[in-house]
Design an enzyme around this catalytic site. Sequence first.
Site, mmCIF file in Angstrom:
data_model
loop_
_atom_site.group_PDB
_atom_site.id
_atom_site.type_symbol
_atom_site.label_atom_id
_atom_site.label_comp_id
_atom_site.label_asym_id
_atom_site.label_seq_id
_atom_site.Cartn_x
_atom_site.Cartn_y
_atom_site.Cartn_z
ATOM 1 N N HIS A 7 8.631 55.431 -0.543
ATOM 2 C CA HIS A 7 10.022 55.436 -0.077
ATOM 3 C C HIS A 7 10.102 55.207 1.427
ATOM 4 C CE1 HIS A 7 8.866 59.778 0.205
ATOM 5 N NE2 HIS A 7 9.577 59.754 1.319
ATOM 6 N N GLU A 130 4.236 59.261 6.032
ATOM 7 C CA GLU A 130 3.973 60.282 5.026
ATOM 8 C C GLU A 130 3.014 59.682 4.005
ATOM 9 O OE1 GLU A 130 7.475 61.314 2.726
ATOM 10 O OE2 GLU A 130 6.558 63.159 1.967
HETATM 11 CO CO CO Z 1 9.443 61.390 2.549
#
Ligand code: CO
Length: 134
Positions: A7, A130
Amino acid sequence: MIGRLNHVAIAVPDLEKAASMYRSTLGAKVSDPVPEPGHGVTVVFVELPNTKIELLHPLGEASPIQAFLDKNPSGGMHHLCYEVDDILAARDKLKGEGARVLGNGEPKVGAHGKPVLFLHPKDFCGTLVELEQA
Ligand code: CO
């Protein structure tokens, strides 16, 4: 080592306005807001055919994205999330190459119930990264 883009997270000052923009203007499939008190955010998930966009809005006093919004009042890209097969192996490889892992260096359970780590933006072209074990 990194796999799919899981994402892109965008911090937004007005969650309803941002969700409506993605739904109506851009014509995307948009979820209802999901409060995630453990992460200090409310999230709206935008589902695209090949990845997701997560619209993040601060929730509670100690939200990790409040400082970002203070610096970027109209919002902005907050982080990218790449999938890895083995998060501990990925962490150890990155640390071995001098990259800084944020926090205590141990994976936490992320927004999707999977282990995640964050990497220092200064080591990755100014982008907070991330890693999520897929
Ligand atoms: Co995230």
